[in-house]
Motif scaffolding. Structure first.
Motif, PDB file in Angstrom:
ATOM      1  N   THR A 127     -44.463 -11.350 -23.164  1.00 30.12           N
ATOM      2  CA  THR A 127     -44.883 -12.087 -22.060  1.00 30.12           C
ATOM      3  C   THR A 127     -45.622 -13.482 -22.447  1.00 30.12           C
ATOM      4  N   SER A 128     -45.315 -14.479 -21.712  1.00 27.77           N
ATOM      5  CA  SER A 128     -46.057 -15.755 -22.074  1.00 27.77           C
ATOM      6  C   SER A 128     -45.683 -17.019 -21.026  1.00 27.77           C
ATOM      7  N   GLU A 129     -46.872 -17.737 -20.746  1.00 26.83           N
ATOM      8  CA  GLU A 129     -46.565 -18.910 -19.832  1.00 26.83           C
ATOM      9  C   GLU A 129     -45.695 -19.928 -20.470  1.00 26.83           C
ATOM     10  N   HIS A 130     -45.825 -19.658 -21.803  1.00 26.75           N
ATOM     11  CA  HIS A 130     -44.406 -20.852 -22.393  1.00 26.75           C
ATOM     12  C   HIS A 130     -43.244 -20.120 -22.574  1.00 26.75           C
ATOM     13  N   TRP A 131     -42.421 -21.057 -22.513  1.00 29.90           N
ATOM     14  CA  TRP A 131     -40.767 -20.791 -22.686  1.00 29.90           C
ATOM     15  C   TRP A 131     -40.632 -19.952 -23.977  1.00 29.90           C
ATOM     16  N   ILE A 132     -41.288 -20.255 -25.064  1.00 32.57           N
ATOM     17  CA  ILE A 132     -41.300 -19.253 -26.220  1.00 32.57           C
ATOM     18  C   ILE A 132     -41.972 -18.439 -26.220  1.00 32.57           C
ATOM     19  N   THR A 133     -41.323 -17.155 -26.360  1.00 32.79           N
ATOM     20  CA  THR A 133     -42.047 -15.949 -26.251  1.00 32.79           C
ATOM     21  C   THR A 133     -42.346 -14.901 -27.459  1.00 32.79           C
ATOM     22  N   ASN A 134     -42.387 -15.720 -28.681  1.00 33.65           N
ATOM     23  CA  ASN A 134     -42.353 -14.806 -29.824  1.00 33.65           C
ATOM     24  C   ASN A 134     -43.978 -14.416 -29.949  1.00 33.65           C
ATOM     25  N   THR A 135     -44.326 -13.161 -30.358  1.00 41.09           N
ATOM     26  CA  THR A 135     -45.693 -12.863 -30.165  1.00 41.09           C
ATOM     27  C   THR A 135     -46.194 -13.449 -31.421  1.00 41.09           C
ATOM     28  N   ALA A 136     -45.750 -13.955 -32.489  1.00 42.75           N
ATOM     29  CA  ALA A 136     -46.248 -14.681 -33.297  1.00 42.75           C
ATOM     30  C   ALA A 136     -46.982 -16.049 -33.071  1.00 42.75           C
ATOM     31  N   ARG A 137     -46.208 -16.596 -31.884  1.00 44.80           N
ATOM     32  CA  ARG A 137     -46.701 -17.698 -31.095  1.00 44.80           C
ATOM     33  C   ARG A 137     -47.903 -17.398 -29.752  1.00 44.80           C
ATOM     34  N   GLY A 138     -48.252 -16.033 -30.078  1.00 48.95           N
ATOM     35  CA  GLY A 138     -49.292 -15.706 -29.223  1.00 48.95           C
ATOM     36  C   GLY A 138     -49.007 -15.014 -27.786  1.00 48.95           C
ATOM     37  N   SER A 139     -47.649 -14.672 -27.630  1.00 46.63           N
ATOM     38  CA  SER A 139     -47.200 -13.883 -26.540  1.00 46.63           C
ATOM     39  C   SER A 139     -47.932 -12.420 -26.552  1.00 46.63           C
ATOM     40  N   ARG A 140     -47.754 -12.038 -25.296  1.00 45.76           N
ATOM     41  CA  ARG A 140     -48.474 -10.691 -25.224  1.00 45.76           C
ATOM     42  C   ARG A 140     -47.320  -9.605 -24.969  1.00 45.76           C
ATOM     43  N   ALA A 141     -47.735  -8.375 -25.825  1.00 48.69           N
ATOM     44  CA  ALA A 141     -46.763  -7.294 -25.948  1.00 48.69           C
ATOM     45  C   ALA A 141     -47.063  -6.540 -24.790  1.00 48.69           C
ATOM     46  N   VAL A 142     -46.197  -5.884 -23.919  1.00 45.73           N
ATOM     47  CA  VAL A 142     -46.200  -5.089 -22.793  1.00 45.73           C
ATOM     48  C   VAL A 142     -45.145  -3.998 -23.026  1.00 45.73           C
ATOM     49  N   PRO A 143     -45.360  -2.642 -22.684  1.00 43.33           N
ATOM     50  CA  PRO A 143     -44.131  -1.807 -23.021  1.00 43.33           C
ATOM     51  C   PRO A 143     -43.043  -1.843 -22.159  1.00 43.33           C
ATOM     52  N   ALA A 144     -41.930  -1.856 -22.636  1.00 44.79           N
ATOM     53  CA  ALA A 144     -40.708  -1.912 -21.688  1.00 44.79           C
ATOM     54  C   ALA A 144     -39.854  -0.677 -21.656  1.00 44.79           C
ATOM     55  N   GLU A 145     -39.324  -0.398 -20.499  1.00 40.79           N
ATOM     56  CA  GLU A 145     -38.360   0.875 -20.604  1.00 40.79           C
ATOM     57  C   GLU A 145     -37.223   0.467 -21.027  1.00 40.79           C
TER      58      GLU A 145
END
Length: 280
Positions: free
Chosen positions: A193-211
């Motif tokens: 998840t990210s407010e930016h359209w690029i959602t790589n965790t290497a770019r600061g996105s947050r990892a949330v569990p998904a079903e």
């Protein structure tokens, strides 16, 4: 049981966890530091089964090909790594297999890239043929922005910068999905998840569990198998109209953030699969 090796260039958390898990299964994996050895097939005694964990796309592909020529069974194979590391080869392979993907094409001059973007419709994403962590990926909202990006890319060194990959911009719900496929099973997933359209965790996105529901699992496994990967991180977008769309398949996926978010020990799953392959 065949001997087991782990090929790597940097021992990150992921590699250390996999090695510990392999040892926990009673094996003594050979550590193949790719920066400290040379490979001259068919000479040399290499493990019967090798897990490829190089973070370099080219080192992973080339060392795998040489290890295969020397008689090793490598996970993933050199052909799978080559396909997965090339965004256009991946897209073409997924399209042939009937896997849903974002609309994507390539042009070989800036002028034709502009024509392609007009055909797809703005905004569009322009991306390199090869790369990771969201590097060199940009969005063009109109023709003027795309002209500037194309001009910049035209002056970059490297023959692959003359291939202009243009993709439709998917209006994601502030996230995408990374699904981990191991041995034909989707074993874990996270939302990035990210407010930016690029959602790589290497770019600061947050990892949330998904079903991992049945539909998501089916799409991810089909994508991984189409590319030929036995272990993969499959990147999936959620389109508001078309549902799940596979964007990329990663043949040497990082998974530390997924383990932290989901609580699923992916290193254990990987070790179990490698040991099963070694046992034949």
């Amino acid at each position: 049981m065949a001997s087991i090796g782990v090929a790597y260039d940097i021992l990150r958390w992921e590699e250390r966890a996999i090695i510990d898990a392999l040892r926990g299964h009673g094996t003594d994996p050979e550590l193949i530091h790719l920066k400290s050895i040379f490979i001259e097939p068919p000479n040399g005694e290499w493990p019967g089964v090798v897990l490829q964990r190089s973070i370099s796309h080219y080192v992973a592909e080339e060392s795998t090909a040489l290890l295969e020529a020397s008689g090793s069974r490598v996970i993933n194979s050199s052909s799978a790594i080559r396909t997965a590391n090339d965004k256009l080869l991946t897209h073409a392979t997924l399209v042939r297999a009937g896997v849903p993907t974002p609309r994507t094409g390539a042009a070989f001059t800036p002028e034709k890239a502009l024509d392609l973007a007009a055909e797809i419709g703005y905004p569009v994403v322009i991306k390199p043929v090869s790369g990771s962590w969201g590097r060199m990926v940009a969005v063009a909202r109109d023709e003027e922005e795309l002209r500037a990006l194309l001009e910049y890319r035209s002056y970059l060194p490297g023959i692959d910068s003359r291939v202009f990959v243009v993709q439709e911009f998917i209006k994601k719900p502030g996230r995408d999905i990374r699904v981990f496929v191991i041995g034909g099973a989707a074993v874990a997933a996270i939302y990035r998840t990210s407010e930016h359209w690029i959602t790589n965790t290497a770019r600061g996105s947050r990892a949330v569990p998904a079903e991992v529901n049945e539909e998501l699992a089916e799409v991810a496994v089909k994508a991984a198998e189409a590319v030929g990967t036995e272990i993969a991180g499959v990147d999936v977008m959620e389109d508001p109209r078309r549902g799940y769309l596979v964007n990329e398949v990663n043949p040497v996926p990082e998974f530390k953030n997924t383990v932290r978010a989901s609580g699923i020990s992916l290193h254990e799953h990987i070790a179990e699969y490698v040991v099963a392959v070694a046992k034949g």
